[in-house]
Design an enzyme around this catalytic site. Structure first.
Site, short mmCIF file in Angstrom:
data_model
loop_
_atom_site.label_atom_id
_atom_site.label_comp_id
_atom_site.label_asym_id
_atom_site.label_seq_id
_atom_site.Cartn_x
_atom_site.Cartn_y
_atom_site.Cartn_z
N GLU A 1 -5.11 4.54 14.02
CA GLU A 1 -6.08 3.65 14.67
C GLU A 1 -6.68 4.21 15.94
OE1 GLU A 1 -2.84 3.03 14.43
OE2 GLU A 1 -2.07 2.41 16.39
N HIS B 1 -0.04 1.05 16.08
CA HIS B 1 -0.29 -0.16 16.89
C HIS B 1 0.84 -0.36 17.92
CE1 HIS B 1 -3.67 -1.14 14.37
NE2 HIS B 1 -2.91 -1.02 13.30
N LYS C 1 1.98 1.67 7.19
CA LYS C 1 2.32 0.81 8.32
C LYS C 1 3.22 1.52 9.32
CE LYS C 1 1.05 -2.72 9.11
NZ LYS C 1 -0.24 -3.03 9.79
N ASN D 1 -0.90 -7.56 8.35
CA ASN D 1 -1.30 -6.51 7.40
C ASN D 1 -2.15 -7.13 6.29
OD1 ASN D 1 0.87 -7.87 6.29
ND2 ASN D 1 1.68 -6.07 5.22
N MET D 2 -3.29 -7.65 6.68
CA MET D 2 -4.15 -8.34 5.71
C MET D 2 -4.53 -7.45 4.53
SD MET D 2 -6.41 -10.46 8.44
CE MET D 2 -7.52 -11.20 7.28
N VAL E 1 -11.83 -8.57 17.97
CA VAL E 1 -12.19 -7.70 19.10
C VAL E 1 -11.22 -6.52 19.18
CG1 VAL E 1 -13.23 -9.54 20.47
CG2 VAL E 1 -10.81 -9.03 20.74
N LEU E 2 -11.67 -5.48 19.81
CA LEU E 2 -10.78 -4.31 19.99
C LEU E 2 -11.27 -3.45 21.14
CD1 LEU E 2 -8.48 -2.41 18.95
CD2 LEU E 2 -10.22 -1.25 17.60
N ASP F 1 -2.77 -7.34 15.08
CA ASP F 1 -2.02 -6.07 15.11
C ASP F 1 -2.09 -5.41 16.47
OD1 ASP F 1 -4.68 -5.46 14.83
OD2 ASP F 1 -4.42 -4.01 13.22
N TYR G 1 -0.49 4.22 10.65
CA TYR G 1 -0.84 3.24 11.68
C TYR G 1 0.40 3.01 12.54
CZ TYR G 1 -5.05 2.03 9.07
OH TYR G 1 -6.26 2.09 8.45
N ARG H 1 -24.86 -2.88 19.62
CA ARG H 1 -24.25 -3.40 18.39
C ARG H 1 -24.93 -4.71 17.97
NH1 ARG H 1 -22.76 -1.86 13.92
NH2 ARG H 1 -21.39 -3.28 12.84
N ARG I 1 0.85 -1.20 0.00
CA ARG I 1 0.00 0.00 0.00
C ARG I 1 0.89 1.25 0.00
NH1 ARG I 1 -3.48 -1.41 5.20
NH2 ARG I 1 -1.55 -2.50 5.66
N1 LIG Z 1 -4.67 -7.83 10.78
C1 LIG Z 1 -5.02 -6.81 10.01
O1 LIG Z 1 -4.53 -6.67 8.90
C2 LIG Z 1 -6.05 -5.83 10.48
C3 LIG Z 1 -6.65 -4.92 9.60
C4 LIG Z 1 -7.65 -4.08 10.08
C5 LIG Z 1 -8.02 -4.12 11.43
N2 LIG Z 1 -7.38 -5.00 12.25
C6 LIG Z 1 -7.70 -5.13 13.68
O2 LIG Z 1 -8.94 -5.79 13.87
C7 LIG Z 1 -9.39 -5.49 15.18
C8 LIG Z 1 -10.89 -5.11 15.14
O3 LIG Z 1 -11.03 -3.86 14.47
P1 LIG Z 1 -12.45 -3.18 14.24
O4 LIG Z 1 -12.23 -2.03 13.33
O5 LIG Z 1 -13.46 -4.20 13.89
O6 LIG Z 1 -12.76 -2.62 15.69
P2 LIG Z 1 -14.19 -2.16 16.23
O7 LIG Z 1 -13.93 -1.26 17.38
O8 LIG Z 1 -15.07 -1.72 15.12
O9 LIG Z 1 -14.82 -3.53 16.76
C9 LIG Z 1 -14.33 -4.23 17.86
C10 LIG Z 1 -15.53 -4.89 18.52
O10 LIG Z 1 -15.05 -5.78 19.53
C11 LIG Z 1 -16.04 -5.80 20.53
N3 LIG Z 1 -15.45 -6.40 21.74
C12 LIG Z 1 -14.56 -5.85 22.61
N4 LIG Z 1 -14.28 -6.76 23.58
C13 LIG Z 1 -14.98 -7.89 23.27
C14 LIG Z 1 -15.09 -9.18 23.87
N5 LIG Z 1 -14.42 -9.50 24.99
N6 LIG Z 1 -15.90 -10.10 23.28
C15 LIG Z 1 -16.57 -9.81 22.15
N7 LIG Z 1 -16.53 -8.59 21.53
C16 LIG Z 1 -15.74 -7.66 22.10
C17 LIG Z 1 -16.42 -4.33 20.68
O11 LIG Z 1 -17.68 -4.19 21.35
C18 LIG Z 1 -16.48 -3.90 19.22
O12 LIG Z 1 -17.79 -4.00 18.66
C19 LIG Z 1 -8.46 -4.37 15.68
O13 LIG Z 1 -7.46 -4.90 16.52
C20 LIG Z 1 -7.86 -3.83 14.42
O14 LIG Z 1 -6.62 -3.16 14.66
C21 LIG Z 1 -6.40 -5.83 11.80
#
Ligand SMILES: NC(=O)c1ccc[n+]([C@@H]2O[C@H](COP(=O)([O-])OP(=O)(O)OC[C@H]3O[C@@H](n4cnc5c(N)ncnc54)[C@H](O)[C@@H]3O)[C@@H](O)[C@H]2O)c1
Length: 370
Positions: free
Chosen positions: A118, A96, A75, A300-301, A239-240, A270, A94, A203, A15
């Site tokens: 983020e 993290h 990144k 970094n999907m 989750v986040l 991440d 980003y 939600r 990217r």
């Molecule tokens: N690996 C990658 O390439 C990549 C890419 C984009 C995002 N991400 C990651 O994905 C994760 C999620 O991002 P998002 O944008 O969906 O965040 P978001 O805030 O939209 O959603 C996270 C959800 O998790 C829920 N949550 C929190 N604790 C919980 C628990 N114990 N049980 C169940 N649900 C719970 C929250 O209520 C929320 O709805 C983040 O860590 C983000 O950095 C990773």
């Protein structure tokens, strides 16, 4: 302001922080943009396109960092990049930082102002600069899970969508935010059985309305997680808690009780990952197996779809980047949501959740301002 776009150097990352279309917007507002030679090639943007948009192409990253005050990336900076940062730089990318103390030390030492995409917020409590990449990652998570379930990829040999007379996979999604919703949407599209575990009741109501009963929602407790993962063919971790390390919802002892050849996709990797046995992987070597359960933990999907991802990311970052280019750090005082993105300033950690995760003191940015 002088704005710099270095080529991304994290393995497998194609990217780019600004597309030519975005460069044109900066140039149109009177900013000078320095783009490293070849920075956009992986996403399909040749240097010529940047030149036409008004950028100056420079030979290497050293030139970008020495010419520019605002560095726009994708990144988190790699070690060689921390060393190029100085107190004169604003880094917008980003980060993290919660699971990455080495990078945090590098940024603290540099003296730069580091704004993390983020942790920038919006008026509805969302994370507008994380959302577009979460949309991409949530969608990719299901393709990746479907591939990984196949026998030659280490999975149990199940076709995610099933065929008439043979049931599809059961996909359990932990977290129904942006990643989780997009994963659920793709899984439903592929005819899977889908369960989303959430902590937020509003939600879950939205998900219930959105999917008209096609997705089962379940309040996320230890009991519910343990029950659901044992029945799952695929578990997607999404989750986040903004800025904080992801909670470990699936422990190593659970794996032995799960179906052999089932697949865990830890999108939350991440932020450290929500499965105890997760460690970051790359697109070149995305999976590994622990106790018979295949783990896909690519950090970094969205990097796999650099064209779509760069464009979607830039749509979200552009207004904030233009505000930083126009007003420098004063943009943070004018916009409390952008201010939430400030993680590091003048050698201090300025975001409370990041400070807590790193075991560092939180310092109010206004006390080190100016
Ligand atoms: N690996 C990658 O390439 C990549 C890419 C984009 C995002 N991400 C990651 O994905 C994760 C999620 O991002 P998002 O944008 O969906 O965040 P978001 O805030 O939209 O959603 C996270 C959800 O998790 C829920 N949550 C929190 N604790 C919980 C628990 N114990 N049980 C169940 N649900 C719970 C929250 O209520 C929320 O709805 C983040 O860590 C983000 O950095 C990773």
């Amino acid at each position: 302001m002088r704005v710099g776009v270095p080529r991304e150097i994290k393995p497998g990352e194609h990217r780019v922080g600004l597309t030519p279309t975005a460069v044109r917007e900066y140039a149109h507002q009177g900013h000078e943009v320095f783009v490293e030679k070849g920075a956009g090639l992986g996403a399909g943007y040749p240097d010529e396109a940047y030149k036409r948009a008004g950028a100056k192409i420079v030979a290497d990253a050293d030139e970008v960092f020495s010419a520019a005050e605002l560095i726009v990336k994708v990144k988190e900076p790699q070690e060689v990049e921390w060393k190029r940062l100085t107190p004169a730089h604003i880094l917008f990318t980003y980060l993290h930082l919660a699971p990455d103390p080495a990078q945090a030390e590098g940024l603290l030492k540099s003296g730069c102002a580091a704004i993390a995409y983020e942790t920038v917020t919006d008026a509805r409590g969302g994370l507008p600069l994380l959302a577009p990449m979460s949309e991409v990652a949530g969608r990719i998570a299901v393709f990746s899970a479907a591939e990984t379930l196949l026998k030659h990829n280490g999975g149990m040999g199940l076709l995610l969508c099933g065929v008439p007379g043979v049931p599809p996979a059961r996909v359990v999604v932990l977290g129904g935010g942006v990643v989780g919703t997009n994963a659920a949407r793709m899984a439903v599209g592929l005819n899977a059985e889908v369960v989303v575990l959430e902590r937020s009741i509003p939600r879950m109501r939205e998900l219930d309305d959105m999917f008209l009963g096609r997705v089962l929602t379940r309040y996320s407790t230890l009991d519910a997680i343990e029950e659901e993962i044992l029945k799952a063919d695929v578990v997607i971790g999404a989750v986040l808690t903004a800025g904080a390390a992801a909670p470990k919802l699936v422990r190593r002892e659970h794996l032995k009780q799960m179906k052999p050849g089932s697949v865990l996709v830890d999108v939350s990797i991440d932020q450290g990952g929500c499965f105890e046995t997760s460690h970051p992987t790359t697109h070149a070597d995305p999976t590994y197996t622990v106790d018979g359960v295949v783990h896909y933990c690519v950090a970094n999907m969205p990097g796999a779809a650099p064209r779509t991802s760069s464009e979607a990311l830039v749509h979200a970052t552009l207004p904030f980047g233009l505000a930083l280019a126009k007003n420098g750090l004063d943009a943070l005082a004018k916009d409390p949501h952008l201010a939430k993105g400030l993680n590091v300033l003048k050698g201090e950690v300025t975001h409370p959740a990041v400070a807590e995760a790193l075991g560092k003191p939180f310092v109010d940015p206004y006390s080190v301002w100016g």
